[in-house]
Design an enzyme around this catalytic site. Sequence first.
Site: not given
Length: 271
Positions: A109, A142, A180
């Site tokens: 992430s 993503e 994020n």
Amino acid sequence: MAEHMLVVGGGTMGAGIALVGARAGYRVELIEPQTGARDRGREHLEREASRSGETAALDRIEWVERVPARSDAAFAIEAVPERFELKREVFMALAESLSNDALLASNTSSLSIDELADVTPHPERVLGLHFFNPAPRMELVEIVRGDQTSDEAAERAAEIVARLGKTAVFAADTPGFIVNRVARPYYLQALRALERGVASAAELDALARGAGFRMGPFELMDLIGLDVNLATSQSVYERTGAKRLAPVALQREMVSQNLLGRKTGAGFYQY
């Protein structure tokens, strides 16, 4: 496209990604060396598959203990804990196991795709495929391109994401990528408000839901895992140096007490 994929890491995220692959028709090898983690992962898979009426997909998932010496998988996704050294070891093992044209993807992430790619002999086939929790239900993925990621690898990744029934968005290899990076203040400002006694976690969550969010920040941290959230916050902070993105002491205290949220039975709420 070959019908075989590897997923490394049998936690909530890895198991969820495996289910996504299996229901799309892939034969999935789900690699998890720890017995306890495999047991928890199986329970999670059974709940998710039962919830969605897709129990037949479980027959296409095989649990194994280690990365195979040789694999014909078209691509692999690592979803191990957010520690660079651990992910690097996994990438080195995958690079030896898979053919030179197989894709190697990280579900990180916030860590650098370029730095992970540097440990492989073919960095052009390395990229990020960042799913969101719970993976079977969240639509976004993503696709993170490093400086060395080839156009062909990115195109293949987009085809895979489409086959998995997800919506792809391309992101650069920047701290936290898109989601994020945007989400850090959502968590951090709420944590600081809680630390200052502005309101309770339940009140702050209710305010967020009232503003249109599906879940409040504390509910969401409990779902994701406070340890995962802290690791991401720490990584984004270290890569940006922005003081406003620094982790909050309360996060560290709760992680040190193993108050990680749903997976340990207690976090900001009791489960």
